[in-house]
Design an enzyme around this catalytic site. Structure first.
Site, PDB file in Angstrom:
ATOM      1  N   LYS A 168       0.863  -1.107   0.099  1.00 54.16           N
ATOM      2  CA  LYS A 168       0.146  -0.112  -0.139  1.00 54.16           C
ATOM      3  C   LYS A 168       0.920   1.381  -0.033  1.00 54.16           C
ATOM      4  O   LYS A 168       0.715   2.276  -0.874  1.00 54.16           O
ATOM      5  CB  LYS A 168      -1.136  -0.443   1.465  1.00 54.16           C
ATOM      6  CG  LYS A 168      -1.501  -1.334   1.326  1.00 54.16           C
ATOM      7  CD  LYS A 168      -2.550  -1.025   2.412  1.00 54.16           C
ATOM      8  CE  LYS A 168      -1.788  -1.264   3.799  1.00 54.16           C
ATOM      9  NZ  LYS A 168      -1.319  -2.256   3.967  1.00 54.16           N
ATOM     10  N   ARG A 226      -9.147   0.951   8.608  1.00 56.17           N
ATOM     11  CA  ARG A 226      -9.246  -0.364   8.699  1.00 56.17           C
ATOM     12  C   ARG A 226     -10.781  -1.628   9.424  1.00 56.17           C
ATOM     13  O   ARG A 226     -10.603  -2.545   9.922  1.00 56.17           O
ATOM     14  CB  ARG A 226      -8.359  -0.631   9.766  1.00 56.17           C
ATOM     15  CG  ARG A 226      -6.648  -0.505   8.878  1.00 56.17           C
ATOM     16  CD  ARG A 226      -5.301  -0.845   9.566  1.00 56.17           C
ATOM     17  NE  ARG A 226      -4.375  -0.016   9.404  1.00 56.17           N
ATOM     18  CZ  ARG A 226      -3.374  -0.513   8.816  1.00 56.17           C
ATOM     19  NH1 ARG A 226      -2.674  -2.097   9.230  1.00 56.17           N
ATOM     20  NH2 ARG A 226      -2.351   0.682   8.808  1.00 56.17           N
ATOM     21  N   ARG A 252      12.333  -5.379   4.182  1.00 57.93           N
ATOM     22  CA  ARG A 252      12.123  -4.312   3.855  1.00 57.93           C
ATOM     23  C   ARG A 252      12.353  -3.719   4.801  1.00 57.93           C
ATOM     24  O   ARG A 252      12.878  -3.045   6.099  1.00 57.93           O
ATOM     25  CB  ARG A 252      10.017  -3.627   4.992  1.00 57.93           C
ATOM     26  CG  ARG A 252      10.174  -2.422   4.756  1.00 57.93           C
ATOM     27  CD  ARG A 252       8.354  -2.253   5.037  1.00 57.93           C
ATOM     28  NE  ARG A 252       7.870  -2.669   6.010  1.00 57.93           N
ATOM     29  CZ  ARG A 252       6.634  -2.601   6.092  1.00 57.93           C
ATOM     30  NH1 ARG A 252       5.694  -1.900   5.081  1.00 57.93           N
ATOM     31  NH2 ARG A 252       5.740  -2.845   7.354  1.00 57.93           N
ATOM     32  N   ARG A 296      11.538  -1.518  11.101  1.00 59.57           N
ATOM     33  CA  ARG A 296      10.790  -1.299  11.420  1.00 59.57           C
ATOM     34  C   ARG A 296      10.459  -2.503  12.958  1.00 59.57           C
ATOM     35  O   ARG A 296      11.287  -3.625  13.015  1.00 59.57           O
ATOM     36  CB  ARG A 296       9.251  -1.195  10.801  1.00 59.57           C
ATOM     37  CG  ARG A 296       9.207   0.326  10.343  1.00 59.57           C
ATOM     38  CD  ARG A 296       7.687   0.430   9.453  1.00 59.57           C
ATOM     39  NE  ARG A 296       6.864  -0.395  10.309  1.00 59.57           N
ATOM     40  CZ  ARG A 296       5.748  -0.583   9.533  1.00 59.57           C
ATOM     41  NH1 ARG A 296       5.369   0.062   8.129  1.00 59.57           N
ATOM     42  NH2 ARG A 296       4.202  -0.798   9.274  1.00 59.57           N
ATOM     43  N   ARG A 329      -0.467  -8.754  13.121  1.00 62.42           N
ATOM     44  CA  ARG A 329      -1.331  -8.185  13.045  1.00 62.42           C
ATOM     45  C   ARG A 329      -1.958  -8.540  11.307  1.00 62.42           C
ATOM     46  O   ARG A 329      -3.345  -8.467  10.641  1.00 62.42           O
ATOM     47  CB  ARG A 329       0.200  -7.003  11.752  1.00 62.42           C
ATOM     48  CG  ARG A 329       0.544  -6.132  12.961  1.00 62.42           C
ATOM     49  CD  ARG A 329       1.870  -5.464  12.311  1.00 62.42           C
ATOM     50  NE  ARG A 329       1.955  -5.135  10.314  1.00 62.42           N
ATOM     51  CZ  ARG A 329       2.881  -4.910   9.843  1.00 62.42           C
ATOM     52  NH1 ARG A 329       4.809  -5.167  10.802  1.00 62.42           N
ATOM     53  NH2 ARG A 329       3.093  -3.903   8.882  1.00 62.42           N
TER      54      ARG A 329
HETATM   55  P1  AP5 Z   1       4.893  -1.855   1.528  1.00 60.03           P
HETATM   56  O1  AP5 Z   1       4.600  -0.966   0.789  1.00 60.03           O
HETATM   57  O2  AP5 Z   1       5.511  -0.987   2.867  1.00 60.03           O
HETATM   58  O3  AP5 Z   1       3.732  -2.412   2.305  1.00 60.03           O
HETATM   59  P2  AP5 Z   1       2.329  -2.002   3.259  1.00 60.03           P
HETATM   60  O4  AP5 Z   1       0.501  -2.384   2.657  1.00 60.03           O
HETATM   61  O5  AP5 Z   1       2.186  -0.197   3.385  1.00 60.03           O
HETATM   62  O6  AP5 Z   1       2.663  -2.594   4.749  1.00 60.03           O
HETATM   63  P3  AP5 Z   1       2.612  -2.180   6.299  1.00 60.03           P
HETATM   64  O7  AP5 Z   1       3.189  -3.177   6.766  1.00 60.03           O
HETATM   65  O8  AP5 Z   1       3.159  -0.791   5.987  1.00 60.03           O
HETATM   66  O9  AP5 Z   1       1.112  -1.465   6.214  1.00 60.03           O
HETATM   67  P4  AP5 Z   1      -0.007  -1.862   7.874  1.00 60.03           P
HETATM   68  O10 AP5 Z   1      -0.712  -1.594   6.873  1.00 60.03           O
HETATM   69  O11 AP5 Z   1       0.550  -3.007   8.120  1.00 60.03           O
HETATM   70  O12 AP5 Z   1       1.278  -1.331   8.094  1.00 60.03           O
HETATM   71  P5  AP5 Z   1       1.224   0.379   8.413  1.00 60.03           P
HETATM   72  O13 AP5 Z   1       1.799   0.994   8.846  1.00 60.03           O
HETATM   73  O14 AP5 Z   1       0.009   1.200   7.308  1.00 60.03           O
HETATM   74  O15 AP5 Z   1       5.796  -3.243   0.951  1.00 60.03           O
HETATM   75  C1  AP5 Z   1       5.985  -3.739   2.526  1.00 60.03           C
HETATM   76  C2  AP5 Z   1       7.313  -4.606   1.508  1.00 60.03           C
HETATM   77  O16 AP5 Z   1       7.159  -5.322   0.653  1.00 60.03           O
HETATM   78  C3  AP5 Z   1       8.242  -3.602   1.215  1.00 60.03           C
HETATM   79  O17 AP5 Z   1       9.764  -3.560   1.208  1.00 60.03           O
HETATM   80  C4  AP5 Z   1       8.378  -3.102  -0.100  1.00 60.03           C
HETATM   81  O18 AP5 Z   1       9.463  -2.613  -1.142  1.00 60.03           O
HETATM   82  C5  AP5 Z   1       7.355  -4.757  -0.941  1.00 60.03           C
HETATM   83  N1  AP5 Z   1       6.598  -4.565  -2.256  1.00 60.03           N
HETATM   84  C6  AP5 Z   1       5.542  -4.171  -1.783  1.00 60.03           C
HETATM   85  N2  AP5 Z   1       5.245  -3.986  -3.006  1.00 60.03           N
HETATM   86  C7  AP5 Z   1       5.493  -5.313  -3.234  1.00 60.03           C
HETATM   87  C8  AP5 Z   1       6.075  -6.402  -4.785  1.00 60.03           C
HETATM   88  N3  AP5 Z   1       5.013  -6.017  -5.587  1.00 60.03           N
HETATM   89  N4  AP5 Z   1       7.100  -7.252  -5.062  1.00 60.03           N
HETATM   90  C9  AP5 Z   1       8.071  -7.652  -3.817  1.00 60.03           C
HETATM   91  N5  AP5 Z   1       8.355  -7.136  -3.105  1.00 60.03           N
HETATM   92  C10 AP5 Z   1       6.966  -5.123  -2.744  1.00 60.03           C
HETATM   93  O19 AP5 Z   1       0.709   0.426  10.483  1.00 60.03           O
HETATM   94  C11 AP5 Z   1       0.928   0.220  11.548  1.00 60.03           C
HETATM   95  C12 AP5 Z   1       0.736  -0.292  13.088  1.00 60.03           C
HETATM   96  O20 AP5 Z   1      -0.391   1.315  13.179  1.00 60.03           O
HETATM   97  C13 AP5 Z   1      -0.592  -1.413  12.880  1.00 60.03           C
HETATM   98  O21 AP5 Z   1      -0.199  -2.942  12.892  1.00 60.03           O
HETATM   99  C14 AP5 Z   1      -1.538  -0.574  14.278  1.00 60.03           C
HETATM  100  O22 AP5 Z   1      -1.477  -0.866  15.070  1.00 60.03           O
HETATM  101  C15 AP5 Z   1      -1.258   0.710  13.832  1.00 60.03           C
HETATM  102  N6  AP5 Z   1      -2.285   1.322  12.563  1.00 60.03           N
HETATM  103  C16 AP5 Z   1      -2.403   1.579  11.124  1.00 60.03           C
HETATM  104  N7  AP5 Z   1      -3.473   2.286  10.933  1.00 60.03           N
HETATM  105  C17 AP5 Z   1      -4.769   1.675  11.840  1.00 60.03           C
HETATM  106  C18 AP5 Z   1      -5.765   1.985  11.766  1.00 60.03           C
HETATM  107  N8  AP5 Z   1      -6.872   2.702  10.619  1.00 60.03           N
HETATM  108  N9  AP5 Z   1      -6.192   2.161  13.019  1.00 60.03           N
HETATM  109  C19 AP5 Z   1      -5.853   0.923  13.333  1.00 60.03           C
HETATM  110  N10 AP5 Z   1      -4.529   1.512  13.841  1.00 60.03           N
HETATM  111  C20 AP5 Z   1      -3.980   1.265  12.866  1.00 60.03           C
END
Ligand code: AP5
Length: 279
Positions: free
Chosen positions: A13, A88, A122, A155, A166
């Site tokens: 994402k 979410r 990552r 991270r 997660r």
């Molecule tokens: P990346 O682009 O970083 O993927 P992502 O979907 O953004 O992953 P996140 O881990 O950031 O998502 P998340 O939703 O768990 O965490 P967030 O920070 O939002 O890609 C991942 C890796 O894969 C990278 O190394 C990239 O280079 C690689 N990659 C990408 N595409 C690829 C492909 N096609 N092929 C190969 N490799 C690829 O949230 C963190 C925490 O915050 C949550 O756990 C929760 O506690 C809290 N939080 C966030 N939002 C909310 C909410 N709305 N409500 C409640 N709690 C929340």
């Protein structure tokens, strides 16, 4: 253009949202980044969020909804925005509807067994938040961000045990949001188990289906990128309620700005730090 990028942790994402935001000139709101900034700034909101994030659980709706609402109110989103990692829960989606409409939800689909593998490689930039992968999207210099030269780090919530937690939270609380938007005819699925470029191309296709005029905008942006027009890293948006050093009138080291220059514009000497004499 009011978009949501949806999908499980590691689906890509953040990677895709920043690419789309750059090409379409949209405001990118990444909920995980907003929360990590609040944690790093040690605000009361950040302290509350940290314990949930460390466990891989979702932060309560009351905290995250306020953050997004504040961000949308205080930022320039004239051309539109991309929400990455929000909503979410069905509760978040319902509350979002109270203050803005969503036009299109793009759900990036990746089989779960692929996701854990992505987490180990990552690397994220501490300064601008850019995302890399040591195998699939390596930085030009190891551990240095291509965009802003900031240091890359792993991270805390990318440990395998937390990633699994997660994924559990995603299955239990986030997947029902798919139905919510499907029933409203706003959902499109995109295969995320392809190369980063290919996923980006498919996301753009889905966007052109809805807004054919976007294709010209993207072609212009891509031509500028190819021609080597310097793409500035996007400015980090301030967290609502927190003043930056500049807004507080302070310089890089925390001294008041006006100390740096005399009336005639001459730089003033820094006060010398004298270590205390030992008795
Ligand atoms: P990346 O682009 O970083 O993927 P992502 O979907 O953004 O992953 P996140 O881990 O950031 O998502 P998340 O939703 O768990 O965490 P967030 O920070 O939002 O890609 C991942 C890796 O894969 C990278 O190394 C990239 O280079 C690689 N990659 C990408 N595409 C690829 C492909 N096609 N092929 C190969 N490799 C690829 O949230 C963190 C925490 O915050 C949550 O756990 C929760 O506690 C809290 N939080 C966030 N939002 C909310 C909410 N709305 N409500 C409640 N709690 C929340």
């Amino acid at each position: 253009m009011r978009l949501v990028l949806f999908g499980p942790p590691m689906a890509g994402k953040g990677t895709q949202a920043s690419m789309l935001a750059e090409k379409l000139c949209l405001l990118h709101i990444a909920m995980g980044d907003l929360l990590r900034e609040a944690v790093a700034a040690n605000t009361s909101l950040g302290r509350k969020a940290k314990k949930y994030m460390d466990e891989g659980a979702l932060v309560p709706d009351a905290i995250v909804v306020g953050l997004v609402e504040g961000k949308l109110k205080t930022s320039n989103s004239e051309a539109g925005f991309i929400l990455d990692g929000f909503p979410r829960t069905v509760g978040q989606a319902e509350q979002l509807e109270q203050f803005t409409e969503i036009d299109l939800v793009l759900s990036i689909d990746v089989p779960f067994d692929r996701l854990v593998g992505r987490s180990t490689g990552r690397r994220s930039c501490r300064k601008c938040g850019a995302v890399y992968h040591i195998d699939f999207k390596p930085p030009r210099k190891p551990d240095i961000c291509d965009r802003c030269k900031g240091p890359l780090y792993r991270r805390d919530d990318d440990k395998e045990s937390v990633v699994r937690e997660r994924l559990r939270a995603y299955e239990a609380q986030t997947q029902p949001v798919i139905n919510y938007y499907d029933l409203r005819g706003k959902l499109r699925f995109v295969d995320g188990d392809k190369s980063i470029d290919e996923v980006g191309r498919r996301l753009l296709e889905a966007i052109y289906d809805k807004w054919p005029e976007a294709e010209a905008r993207v072609a212009k942006a891509e031509a500028a990128m190819k021609a080597g027009v310097e793409q500035k890293p996007p400015k980090k948006e301030a967290i609502p309620g927190i003043k930056t050093r500049r807004q507080q009138g302070r310089g890089r080291r925390g001294f008041p700005r006006d100390r740096k220059k005399k009336a005639g514009g001459q730089p003033q000497k820094k006060p010398r730090h004298r270590p205390k004499k030992k008795k």
